[in-house]
Design an enzyme around this catalytic site. Sequence first.
Site, mmCIF file in Angstrom:
data_model
loop_
_atom_site.group_PDB
_atom_site.id
_atom_site.type_symbol
_atom_site.label_atom_id
_atom_site.label_comp_id
_atom_site.label_asym_id
_atom_site.label_seq_id
_atom_site.Cartn_x
_atom_site.Cartn_y
_atom_site.Cartn_z
ATOM 1 N N HIS A 86 68.362 -18.711 -15.546
ATOM 2 C CA HIS A 86 67.791 -17.657 -16.395
ATOM 3 C C HIS A 86 66.298 -17.869 -16.633
ATOM 4 O O HIS A 86 65.604 -16.945 -17.038
ATOM 5 C CB HIS A 86 68.585 -17.474 -17.692
ATOM 6 C CG HIS A 86 68.323 -18.455 -18.788
ATOM 7 N ND1 HIS A 86 69.145 -19.529 -19.039
ATOM 8 C CD2 HIS A 86 67.354 -18.515 -19.726
ATOM 9 C CE1 HIS A 86 68.684 -20.202 -20.080
ATOM 10 N NE2 HIS A 86 67.595 -19.605 -20.514
ATOM 11 N N ASP A 223 73.988 -22.502 -14.451
ATOM 12 C CA ASP A 223 72.682 -21.950 -14.811
ATOM 13 C C ASP A 223 71.524 -22.829 -14.315
ATOM 14 O O ASP A 223 70.862 -23.501 -15.099
ATOM 15 C CB ASP A 223 72.618 -21.783 -16.335
ATOM 16 C CG ASP A 223 71.508 -20.843 -16.782
ATOM 17 O OD1 ASP A 223 70.615 -20.543 -15.963
ATOM 18 O OD2 ASP A 223 71.535 -20.424 -17.951
ATOM 19 N N SER A 608 65.509 -24.420 -22.875
ATOM 20 C CA SER A 608 66.249 -24.101 -21.669
ATOM 21 C C SER A 608 65.572 -24.742 -20.477
ATOM 22 O O SER A 608 64.365 -24.669 -20.329
ATOM 23 C CB SER A 608 66.330 -22.597 -21.468
ATOM 24 O OG SER A 608 67.426 -22.117 -22.168
HETATM 25 N N1 ARG Z 1 71.203 -17.873 -24.521
HETATM 26 C C1 ARG Z 1 70.384 -18.582 -23.585
HETATM 27 C C2 ARG Z 1 68.916 -18.652 -24.070
HETATM 28 O O1 ARG Z 1 68.587 -18.249 -25.139
HETATM 29 C C3 ARG Z 1 70.528 -18.097 -22.184
HETATM 30 C C4 ARG Z 1 70.197 -16.669 -21.924
HETATM 31 C C5 ARG Z 1 70.341 -16.175 -20.519
HETATM 32 N N2 ARG Z 1 71.640 -15.637 -20.208
HETATM 33 C C6 ARG Z 1 72.055 -14.362 -20.483
HETATM 34 N N3 ARG Z 1 73.287 -14.043 -20.198
HETATM 35 N N4 ARG Z 1 71.292 -13.458 -21.024
HETATM 36 O O2 ARG Z 1 67.954 -18.357 -23.416
HETATM 37 N N1 ASP Z 2 68.844 -20.433 -24.081
HETATM 38 C C1 ASP Z 2 67.710 -20.938 -24.803
HETATM 39 C C2 ASP Z 2 66.454 -20.979 -23.939
HETATM 40 O O1 ASP Z 2 66.282 -20.180 -23.045
HETATM 41 C C3 ASP Z 2 68.011 -22.255 -25.425
HETATM 42 C C4 ASP Z 2 68.525 -22.122 -26.821
HETATM 43 O O2 ASP Z 2 68.088 -21.224 -27.548
HETATM 44 O O3 ASP Z 2 69.360 -22.937 -27.181
HETATM 45 O O4 ASP Z 2 65.522 -21.709 -24.195
#
Ligand code: ARG
Ligand code: ASP
Length: 673
Positions: A86, A223, A608
């Site tokens: 991502h 990921d 991330s």
């Molecule tokens: N929650 C994670 C972060 O804040 C991963 C986001 C990417 N994945 C998604 N399905 N949108 O960035």
């Molecule tokens: N998914 C998040 C990021 O892209 C990490 C988090 O918020 O825990 O940095």
Amino acid sequence: MNTKRILLFLFLGIAFHFQTSADEGMWVPSYIQERISDMQSKGFRLTAEELYSINNSSLKDAIVHFNGGCTGEIISDEGLLITNHHCGYGQIQYHSSVEHDYLKDGFWAMTRDEELPNPDLYVAFLEYMEDVTKKVLSGYKNGMSEKEREEIVSKNSSKIVNRIVKKGKGLKARVAPLYYGNQYFLYVYKVFTDVRLVGAPPSSIGKFGGDTDNWMWPRHTGDFSLFRVYAGKDNEPAPYSENNVPYRPKRFFKINAGGIQEGDFTLVYGYPGRTSEYVTSDAVNYIANISNPKKIKLRTLRLNIQDREMEKSDAVRIQYASKNASVANSWKKWQGEMKGIIKMNAVEKKRDFEKAFAAWAKENREYDGIIEKFSDLYSQAEELSLVKDYQNEALNAPEFLRYAAGKGGDSLLFYKDYYKPVDKAIFIALINEYDKDIDDKYKAPYFKRKLSEMGSVEKWADAIYDNDSLALAKEFYRATNSYFRSAVKPRLDSLNREITLLYRKYMRGQMEYDRQRGGTKNFYPDANSTLRIAYGKVQGYSPSDAVYYRPVSTLDGIMEKDNPRIFDYNVPQKLRDIYASKDYGEWEVDGSVPVAFIATNHTTGGNSGSPVLDAEGNLIGVNFDRVWEGTMSDLVFDPDVCRNIALDIRYALFIIDKVADAGYLMDEMVILK
Ligand code: ARG
Ligand code: ASP
């Protein structure tokens, strides 16, 4: 309960509030010496100097700030870099088309020549960091206004920064406040801009579970994506050129493929973006009960429109994939955050603390009246903050408006990913919402006049979109933003300045208050997109009554979710075949393949892609998310449920080896078994 028991009970409740729980904290690398004995008592076996050193190469030299918003790490002496899928999503999408759909099918460079350059990508290696508080505040005198102080800080900071960037190729420097400006740090980076895409699994692996599983455990997302940093022949930063060569890093991570167990020590080393752990109950209340619910409502409208159109057409699906994911991401996080705050009674707990603090402050005159002042400022700022939220989340959401005003980037790139019916429907839905929810006194005269002239938001949308009227769109954007900037923002900014000033004092007050109580709390500065260390251990948790989540997920879980009719759970055929034949090779563990794990490290957005390290500093995982029940950790940390989610590095290797047939990439890594 007798009185004695009640007293004990109350005391424990309060004591708990003050104690930084074992794994809360994002620590400053250059001060890690202060934590090292605690870390070692929890199993860590390296020294502070091995984590961060100014004179010698240390683990920090293998870590990069990836394009400003994520973290990445170097895993070979030829500049190979791993981060999240991502995090590389924008680049993968940039190279994708209906003919070469790398988002859908994945991409693997089989030779160095096939690695793909990325015009807008950079990675920054931290050279060093240092306390520059004295220099930054030189010329400041007590009694100056916050505005004067800001001017001094910014003038002195530019001086420091300008001196540094002249010293070498690709140097970038930044001065950032810690503890609301009680301290200032200088960060010096070396920035590389020739960074090429090496590999990415198909989204059915790299984004497996999609937005359905996002922010949740159990998770089965592969990921990750791979890049390579290139440098000039002198190994220094250089703009893209065919003649560039793979960067030879000062340090890279060795990979520990020996596996992890519940209870194992873990360390996350990366770039957390932003947290607000020391704010008052009013601030937390605003987020949980006012701002988040409104922003969620606005994004739900936007997402429903995008989803509807993406389902109808593959071309639109590709165009909006990245935008949709980023809109959905915060939308879901805000929901978890609200729930977590409410479940923890965080507002009430903060109120109790503030009462005790205010009583104490009566005898500590410097801090007397702070709490009351905060409520006063917050109550003035609340409505204005909401107007600001609507400016960002409603008025500025339609991308054609931004583009017309010159904020949407280059026209070729903009139109590549633009589909008018989506944007028009978003305009109609969001502008109507804005008109309904925001008090007339905050609306630009232009907005009110034009709306009555047009008759309705729908007709206004026709006028802008049906004629592709850049002029009208630009007028809309400019008029509403300039009104916001002149009529709302100055008042909000000045309130926020006062709030920051007060926090600078409150921060010291909280420390002093704690010190007088025996110093049970370990303070760490809020995240500010600078390099930090978080440590903890692999551990499951209980999300609700009678349920316990184990900390490791496996390929079996992917196959349990497999469903060709559900986009997010459609496992690629190749992985199904490998599962059917159990051809896991060296990646088999107890009859399956490990995929992801959770641990107690305190992380946030920006972490991330961060390396997750074992007790010896070897790479065991790549951080990518947090669990739903713990997303309030940006404001309040609950050690019972706050967990970070990491990709098990063995799953990445398994995918590279068995699914991508790109096993040659492992030749340049150092893999310990
Ligand atoms: N929650 C994670 C972060 O804040 C991963 C986001 C990417 N994945 C998604 N399905 N949108 O960035
Ligand atoms: N998914 C998040 C990021 O892209 C990490 C988090 O918020 O825990 O940095």
